[in-house]
Design an enzyme around this catalytic site. Sequence first.
Site, short mmCIF file in Angstrom:
data_model
loop_
_atom_site.label_atom_id
_atom_site.label_comp_id
_atom_site.label_asym_id
_atom_site.label_seq_id
_atom_site.Cartn_x
_atom_site.Cartn_y
_atom_site.Cartn_z
N ARG A 226 37.68 41.77 44.61
CA ARG A 226 38.26 42.96 43.93
C ARG A 226 37.95 42.96 42.44
NH1 ARG A 226 43.68 42.62 41.53
NH2 ARG A 226 44.40 44.52 42.51
N ASP A 234 37.55 34.53 31.96
CA ASP A 234 36.80 33.95 33.09
C ASP A 234 35.41 33.53 32.63
OD1 ASP A 234 38.85 35.80 34.09
OD2 ASP A 234 38.06 35.39 36.08
N GLN A 281 42.32 39.39 26.40
CA GLN A 281 42.63 38.24 27.26
C GLN A 281 42.48 37.00 26.38
OE1 GLN A 281 40.31 37.92 30.91
NE2 GLN A 281 42.17 38.11 32.12
N ARG A 346 50.57 49.48 34.64
CA ARG A 346 49.13 49.20 34.55
C ARG A 346 48.41 50.09 35.56
NH1 ARG A 346 49.11 43.79 36.92
NH2 ARG A 346 50.96 44.71 37.82
N GLU A 348 45.76 49.87 37.25
CA GLU A 348 45.19 49.22 38.43
C GLU A 348 46.28 48.79 39.42
OE1 GLU A 348 45.65 47.86 35.56
OE2 GLU A 348 45.84 45.68 35.63
N ASP A 382 48.95 36.22 34.78
CA ASP A 382 49.85 37.20 35.36
C ASP A 382 50.00 36.89 36.84
OD1 ASP A 382 47.14 37.82 35.63
OD2 ASP A 382 47.53 39.94 35.93
N GLU A 582 39.54 31.88 44.29
CA GLU A 582 39.98 32.12 42.91
C GLU A 582 40.95 31.05 42.40
OE1 GLU A 582 42.93 35.11 43.02
OE2 GLU A 582 42.60 35.81 40.98
N GLU A 597 50.37 39.74 43.45
CA GLU A 597 50.35 41.12 43.93
C GLU A 597 49.10 41.51 44.71
OE1 GLU A 597 50.88 43.18 40.18
OE2 GLU A 597 48.72 43.37 39.90
O1 LIG Z 1 39.79 36.60 37.63
C1 LIG Z 1 40.07 37.79 36.99
C2 LIG Z 1 41.51 37.87 36.53
O2 LIG Z 1 42.32 37.98 37.71
C3 LIG Z 1 43.73 38.02 37.50
O3 LIG Z 1 44.15 39.05 36.67
C4 LIG Z 1 43.58 40.33 36.86
O4 LIG Z 1 44.25 41.06 37.84
C5 LIG Z 1 45.50 41.60 37.47
C6 LIG Z 1 46.03 42.40 38.63
O5 LIG Z 1 45.12 43.34 39.07
C7 LIG Z 1 45.39 42.44 36.20
O6 LIG Z 1 46.61 42.96 35.80
C8 LIG Z 1 44.86 41.55 35.09
O7 LIG Z 1 44.76 42.25 33.89
C9 LIG Z 1 43.50 41.06 35.53
O8 LIG Z 1 42.98 40.23 34.52
C10 LIG Z 1 44.12 36.72 36.82
O9 LIG Z 1 45.51 36.62 36.67
C11 LIG Z 1 43.41 36.61 35.48
O10 LIG Z 1 43.71 35.38 34.88
C12 LIG Z 1 41.90 36.65 35.71
O11 LIG Z 1 41.25 36.71 34.46
#
Ligand SMILES: OC[C@H]1O[C@H](O[C@H]2O[C@H](CO)[C@@H](O)[C@H](O)[C@H]2O)[C@H](O)[C@@H](O)[C@@H]1O
EC number: 3.2.1.28
Length: 628
Positions: A226, A234, A281, A346, A348, A382, A582, A597
Amino acid sequence: MKSHKHNNPNLLISTHTHKLFLSSSPFNFLISLPSFIYLKQQRFTPLFFFFFFFLCFSLTTSMVASDTDTDSGPVVATTALVTFLQRVQLTALRSYPKKQIPDPKSYIDLSLKRPYNLSTIESAFNDLTSESHHDQSVPVEKLEKFVKEYFDGAGEDLLHHEPVDFFSDPSGFLSNVENEQVREWAREVHGLWRNLSCRVSDSVIESHDRHTLLPLPEPVIIPGSRFREVYYWDSYWVIKGLMTSKMFTTAKGLVTNLMSLVETYGYALNGARAYYTNRSQPPLLSSMVYEIYNVTKDEELVRKAIPVLLKEYKFWNSGKHKVVIRDANGYDHVLSRYYAMWNMPRPESSVFDEESASGFSTMLEKQRFHRDIATAAESGCDFSTRWMRDPPNFTTMATTSVVPVDLNVFLLKMELDIAFMMKISGDKNGSGRFLKASKAREKAFEAVFWNGKAGQWLDYWLSSNGDEPETWKAENQNTNVFASNFAPIWINSFNSDEVLVKKVVKALKNSGLIAPAGILTSLTNSGQQWDSPNGWAPQQEMIVTGLARSSSKEAKKIAEDIARRWIKSNYLVYKKSGTIHEKLKVTELGEYGGGGEYMPQTGFGWSNGVILAFLEEFGWPSHLNIEP
Ligand SMILES: OC[C@H]1O[C@H](O[C@H]2O[C@H](CO)[C@@H](O)[C@H](O)[C@H]2O)[C@H](O)[C@@H](O)[C@@H]1O
């Protein structure tokens, strides 16, 4: 687990405003106006004056109330396409049976199909929803037909790109991995870069308002599944892996992309999507440049990076991100916190956020909660009990009230990296300035975060809204144990101090965080993904690398031991599921992680990077079995 409860200043402020709203809202005005007219006609002077003053009071206080009734923090505007796709997402949520609801992110990642434009599609959607049932659902077949007709699928605007520097067995690849079985697997993991390598389609560059994907100048490596766009933090662990894979051009491309985002927005976005422009981030761009320079000695890259890093440095050290904590001697320590420029669901995950916020009764409470949720996303972690006033109660999320240890580690590292880069480029004064800044932050680590009794650095809860300097209080340190409490050991400033390392190693061994397959994120099983029983690649790498860099034999041994458990577990999961995950469930060997989630994701950028980086660092002797 010791729980550390605090009153959430955010919630306190909003409760206060809620009362004010009830007692002085336009409601007062409405009841006082007819009385005023009536009494004026009756010429009942004393009462007339009483109601006249009551009316004036009502008018003023209702103006004050509406003023304080919305959160006043910064909000970055979103695009018309994102707003529209959120409507489609919401309709999908209402239309599908509960167990079959598609991932909400898959709607926000759609792009407009040619030749349609947004207004045509919007009116078709209005027609579709005008026939909706009383619960605002539409027949699923009709919704699916609409999506198919007017949109290109999520991810179709990201095309495969064959990396120019990929070789299936690059020369010098993992020369100290002697065990053939492990070597074979490492080659497969290395091969996964090809699956994750993409470039944005021409349409994204030419007609960016048809897409939520943002244009980037160079090819990208995505995390996977996704997560079909570049993610900021990352990329650091992806780059560590790319260094092992000798894919230097690809690595430089990732940095060029992130630099272009900083140039455009003033900060590196959470991810390269229109709905991620409201937050960043964990800031690791300087570390990425440093890693690449360390291997390639590319001075041009360093020279290009410096002005960009200065821009990013300013973002994290000004405005709402900056906090000042005054110590007992009256000395002000400048630190940073996460603070998203967003106070709505958010996009997304808006359907989840709406639901989580449904218990709040005022707009202000909802907005503050949404900001704290988006801010947790900015933290990269998160979600986690780390950000909750009253864990594991999700509605007590108060991320903007935390001064986080790891964010300040990244910023201390940024100061050291900029000082180093300026020195290379001949700017001695600049370099000196940043070294001085790093010394000041080190002092702040000692004064604000360090807890000698616990042998670790603890996050700090703000007592106020963080806009003014506030005085340090011992009880504001969060004494709960998190992997992030050990993050400072990652950098030389701390891992070069033998006495400190000894204390930290003792604390880590007694912390309960070291589990059969690696380091736990926390000791609380809250159902959130950045908590127990999950372990994440970035946290393994930071702690392992830090301990391995120290001069303590014991620390080095623990580092190697954790790295081997992590590698083994990833191997077993890969053999079982055919893919890299992941996150892992570290309480058992060979299990992937869950919670949170969304469904467990595979691919996976930073996990591949850390496996390869660990294999490079520790090798794998031929006699050591990888299977139990
Ligand atoms: O690996 C990518 C990222 O995945 C997680 O966070 C992401 O998904 C969340 C829900 O859709 C979104 O709110 C967040 O902003 C995204 O970065 C993970 O927790 C991150 O650490 C990671 O970078």
